[in-house]
Write an enzyme that holds these catalytic residues in place. Structure first.
Site, PDB file in Angstrom:
ATOM      1  N   ALA A 397      38.231  36.290  40.620  1.00 28.90           N
ATOM      2  CA  ALA A 397      38.967  36.847  39.790  1.00 28.90           C
ATOM      3  C   ALA A 397      38.598  37.577  38.647  1.00 28.90           C
ATOM      4  O   ALA A 397      37.354  37.289  38.080  1.00 28.90           O
ATOM      5  CB  ALA A 397      40.078  36.053  39.079  1.00 28.90           C
ATOM      6  N   ASP A 446      38.419  24.897  43.924  1.00 29.22           N
ATOM      7  CA  ASP A 446      37.123  24.841  43.252  1.00 29.22           C
ATOM      8  C   ASP A 446      36.108  25.252  44.333  1.00 29.22           C
ATOM      9  O   ASP A 446      35.995  24.747  45.437  1.00 29.22           O
ATOM     10  CB  ASP A 446      36.899  23.386  42.863  1.00 29.22           C
ATOM     11  CG  ASP A 446      35.683  23.103  42.047  1.00 29.22           C
ATOM     12  OD1 ASP A 446      34.583  24.066  42.322  1.00 29.22           O
ATOM     13  OD2 ASP A 446      35.623  22.645  40.914  1.00 29.22           O
ATOM     14  N   CYS A 520      26.542  37.650  35.198  1.00 29.80           N
ATOM     15  CA  CYS A 520      26.456  38.646  34.082  1.00 29.80           C
ATOM     16  C   CYS A 520      25.616  38.083  33.092  1.00 29.80           C
ATOM     17  O   CYS A 520      26.128  38.269  31.669  1.00 29.80           O
ATOM     18  CB  CYS A 520      27.927  39.181  33.855  1.00 29.80           C
ATOM     19  SG  CYS A 520      28.973  38.172  33.210  1.00 29.80           S
TER      20      CYS A 520
HETATM   21  C1  LIG Z   1      32.199  36.308  36.454  1.00 31.37           C
HETATM   22  S1  LIG Z   1      33.776  35.908  36.853  1.00 31.37           S
HETATM   23  C2  LIG Z   1      34.123  36.519  38.420  1.00 31.37           C
HETATM   24  C3  LIG Z   1      34.019  38.012  38.486  1.00 31.37           C
HETATM   25  C4  LIG Z   1      34.578  38.704  39.657  1.00 31.37           C
HETATM   26  N1  LIG Z   1      33.841  38.315  40.698  1.00 31.37           N
HETATM   27  C5  LIG Z   1      35.193  40.026  39.579  1.00 31.37           C
HETATM   28  O1  LIG Z   1      34.075  40.913  40.083  1.00 31.37           O
HETATM   29  O2  LIG Z   1      36.150  40.526  38.993  1.00 31.37           O
HETATM   30  C6  LIG Z   1      33.737  34.124  37.149  1.00 31.37           C
HETATM   31  C7  LIG Z   1      34.819  33.426  37.897  1.00 31.37           C
HETATM   32  O3  LIG Z   1      34.383  32.294  38.371  1.00 31.37           O
HETATM   33  C8  LIG Z   1      35.547  31.523  38.140  1.00 31.37           C
HETATM   34  N2  LIG Z   1      35.455  30.109  38.482  1.00 31.37           N
HETATM   35  C9  LIG Z   1      34.793  29.004  37.555  1.00 31.37           C
HETATM   36  N3  LIG Z   1      34.352  27.908  37.674  1.00 31.37           N
HETATM   37  C10 LIG Z   1      34.760  28.115  39.338  1.00 31.37           C
HETATM   38  C11 LIG Z   1      34.602  27.237  40.384  1.00 31.37           C
HETATM   39  N4  LIG Z   1      33.977  26.045  40.176  1.00 31.37           N
HETATM   40  N5  LIG Z   1      34.804  27.686  41.647  1.00 31.37           N
HETATM   41  C12 LIG Z   1      35.403  28.818  41.565  1.00 31.37           C
HETATM   42  N6  LIG Z   1      35.487  29.612  40.805  1.00 31.37           N
HETATM   43  C13 LIG Z   1      35.299  29.153  39.663  1.00 31.37           C
HETATM   44  C14 LIG Z   1      36.371  31.831  36.949  1.00 31.37           C
HETATM   45  O4  LIG Z   1      37.601  31.610  36.944  1.00 31.37           O
HETATM   46  C15 LIG Z   1      35.992  33.546  36.890  1.00 31.37           C
HETATM   47  O5  LIG Z   1      37.104  33.749  37.377  1.00 31.37           O
END
Ligand SMILES: C[S@@+](CC[C@H](N)C(=O)[O-])C[C@H]1O[C@@H](n2cnc3c(N)ncnc32)[C@H](O)[C@@H]1O
Length: 656
Positions: A397, A446, A520
């Site tokens: 997301a 997760d 990032c």
């Molecule tokens: C850097 S952002 C991703 C951005 C996305 N890839 C984009 O290009 O739009 C990291 C994402 O990891 C999610 N996140 C955090 N912990 C997580 C977990 N344990 N498993 C899966 N997703 C996770 C967060 O909700 C966040 O949306």
């Protein structure tokens, strides 16, 4: 260079690699001086034209990647159906010569082809980007193509014209703008040269200056601990004092043996500089030091300085709905000044100025493009998804990279777009629909539950949750809200996620078998250390070339830590070097467990053995290190209890 050049930025594109960090010269000194006057830094009068984008509103979500987040704010109901359903056709509306948008040509295109009234406020800036009335620092970015002197002469008459832009005068106006940029560039060079000969310029940081003479009254004295204490008591140092001290410390550290005060150690100067950087740029001491350590002294200041400047506004063409040249023409018709980002991407456009809100054009609503930071293209380019593959985007997301993957798959195969945060999957779904991705399944687990939930992926992208130290220019809250503990916890989560991501890739894939890990963030803990951990824990993977044409090599040694030599294949991107957000990309090939090269195994045994970690490698899964994990598991349990409104028991162990 002087004040005029402050905040000028080239488009995001590869700069020369391995070039030694720029010396802090007069320009940088001016930059520091200008900070005093923040926020009214700019000397230039830009009142004639409404130029350039202010940044779209960005939520303060440290995990959020760049400003794909503006998508979160869109009301899906307001998203019009495509107004341009025919535009996919090879022979879209004839809009003049736009061949340069067919992949390789980076010629700039600017200026509307219709008459525009630059002084009216007709558009409602729903998302506030590109507001006509707002100026941003990007206004002063030099144009990519600097014309010749003859252009300068021939068009000088029309450069200041306030007449409306029409088809007839557009070309001349465009050349005039180029000419203006060229003139400014020349002036900058003159200033720079003048500065080089200006012996009195105390701001000159030239480290090679053999014959320096310090004028009377300008001697620098490094404050003692008592003096610093006194300074603190009096409400902290004056900003001019800090600026001057930073310059001096950089200068001394550039040639310590010659310039240092007698009896003072290098670490005293470093300590003073880091402390001043923290107060000057508004970082907590811990983060200022952590980031400072990544670079040679003078380059570190460049990095901090670049975090004060917004990165170029860029968009990614959604090739499921349109072609870049058609999109460019449509936006030019609306008064958007843009050009291709660079040769390394055939879908990116850099937006220099716009008379309409770039996040609310009909083309945007119809899904013809994504507002996306240039750095966010990189992991998907490295992933290189192939048609008909099964792909997992483990932390996806709001979907900037998911939709890019879907486009490269040309809507074939399937992309599982996962994100642990259910709320964020709403904007993910909205983007998936807006961009017309028909091969995407949105889910919310997760990431650590994979591959138990499902596996067998040809490629996996783990764009991991991170500290966001690469996107400080977009989210300055990172400067103060990250502690040592946050980095420890994040790195641990990243290590867990990367192992699960590896295990989700099928080594039997006929076309793929790859994992791309990206963040990032620029810290080593979240990047090389995680990648190295994965190599140690999963001997059936190896790092491969990312396929990216630029970016600095990953660290193989850092502050006493030695990583697998192949970590060199990973890539680092920096705002002050590449003019894009700080970013990190690593690409792994996942192989069958029985097929691991013996030499790799031998190496693994040595490395793992040295650490006293479980060294059963050949073909068997290596689990997490329970002892190492204990405090983190405990912490996670405490958090879960807190979330349920329960009071957690006192901590038994403390994370290292
Ligand atoms: C850097 S952002 C991703 C951005 C996305 N890839 C984009 O290009 O739009 C990291 C994402 O990891 C999610 N996140 C955090 N912990 C997580 C977990 N344990 N498993 C899966 N997703 C996770 C967060 O909700 C966040 O949306």
């Amino acid at each position: 260079m002087g004040h005029r050049s402050k905040n000028k930025q080239p488009p995001p594109e590869p700069l020369k690699e391995n070039a030694s960090p720029k010396k802090l010269g007069k320009r940088k000194a001016d930059t520091l001086e200008e900070k005093v006057a923040r926020p009214t830094k700019k000397a230039k009068d830009k009142s004639k034209k409404t130029k350039n984008p202010s940044k779209p509103t960005k939520k303060n979500t440290p995990d959020a990647d760049a400003w794909e987040d503006v998508e979160d704010d869109l009301d899906m109901k307001a998203q019009a159906r495509s107004l341009f359903d025919d535009s996919d056709g090879e022979d879209g509306a004839s809009v003049g010569d736009l061949d340069e948008f067919d992949v390789d040509n980076d010629e700039p295109l600017r200026g509307p082809v219709q008459t525009f009234d630059f002084d009216s406020d007709e558009e409602v800036p729903e998302l506030e980007p590109m507001g006509k009335t707002k100026k941003s620092k990007q206004i002063e970015r030099p144009l990519k193509i600097i014309p010749t002197g003859s252009d300068l002469e021939s068009d000088s008459d029309s450069s200041d014209s306030d007449d409306p832009i029409t088809m007839a005068n557009m070309e001349a106006r465009s050349r005039a703008l180029d000419a203006q940029a060229a003139a400014e560039a020349e002036l900058d060079v003159e200033e720079m040269q003048a500065a080089a000969f200006d012996e009195d310029a105390e701001e000159d940081f030239d480290m090679d200056d053999e014959d320096e003479e310090v004028e009377a009254g300008d001697e620098f004295h490094l404050p003692t601990a008592e003096e610093r204490e006194e300074e603190k008591k009096n409400g902290g140092p004056d900003v001019h004092v800090v600026q001057r001290r930073m310059r001096h410390c950089v200068r001394v550290l550039g040639r310590f043996s010659k310039r240092a005060e007698k009896g003072r150690s290098r670490s005293e100067y470093v300590e003073q500089l880091v402390s001043d950087i923290a107060s000057y740029y508004g970082y907590n001491d811990f983060l200022a030091e952590k980031l400072f350590q990544l670079f040679p002294v003078a380059e570190a200041v460049e990095f901090f300085e670049s975090n004060e400047v917004p990165r170029p506004v860029t968009i990614r063409t959604n090739t499921l709905r349109t072609r870049r040249r058609d999109l460019a023409q449509a936006l030019i018709n609306r008064g958007v000044n843009l050009e291709p980002i660079g040769k390394w991407t055939n879908v990116g456009l850099q937006v220099f100025e716009s008379s309409v809100p770039i996040g609310a054009t009909p083309e945007y609503l119809a899904g013809h493009y994504m507002l996306q930071a240039a750095s966010s293209f990189l992991p998907v380019i490295a992933l290189a998804p192939q048609p008909n593959e099964r792909i997992l985007d483990m932390a996806s997301a709001p979907g900037g990279k998911t939709t890019h993957i879907a486009a490269l798959l040309q809507n074939t195969g399937v992309v599982f777009a996962n994100d642990a945060n259910k709320a964020r999957t709403k904007s993910l779904s909205a983007n998936v629909h807006r961009l017309g991705c028909k091969n995407v399944v949105v889910c919310s687990y997760d990431g650590r539950e994979f591959p138990k939930v499902m596996g067998g992926f040809d490629r996996v992208l783990l764009d991991a949750p991170c500290s966001g130290t690469g996107v400080i220019s977009k989210d300055s809250s990172v400067k103060v809200n990250k502690s040592e503990r946050d980095f420890t916890l994040l790195a641990h989560l990243q290590k867990q996620l990367i192992l699960c991501a590896i295990d989700s890739v099928t080594p039997d894939s006929k076309t793929g078998g790859y994992l791309v890990y990206s963040t990032c963030s620029v810290t080593v803990d979240e990047n090389e250390a995680v990648v190295d951990y994965a190599l140690r824990k999963r001997p059936n993977v190896k790092l491969v070339d990312t396929g990216l044409e630029f970016g600095r090599e990953g660290y193989t040694k850092y502050r006493g830590k030695v990583f697998n030599p192949s970590v060199k294949l990973t890539r680092r991107f920096y705002p002050h070097v590449h003019n894009m957000d700080g970013f990190y990309v690593a690409k792994f090939k996942v192989e069958k467990r029985g097929k691991i090269a013996q030499e790799t195994l031998d190496k693994m045994d040595v490395e793992i053995g040295e650490e006293g970690v479980n060294s059963e490698t050949n073909g068997r899964t290596i689990a997490f290190d329970d002892e190492e994990d204990k405090p983190y598991l405990e912490e996670a349990a405490r958090r879960r209890m807190k979330a349920k409104g329960l009071r957690p028991p006192p901590r038994k162990t403390v994370a290292a």
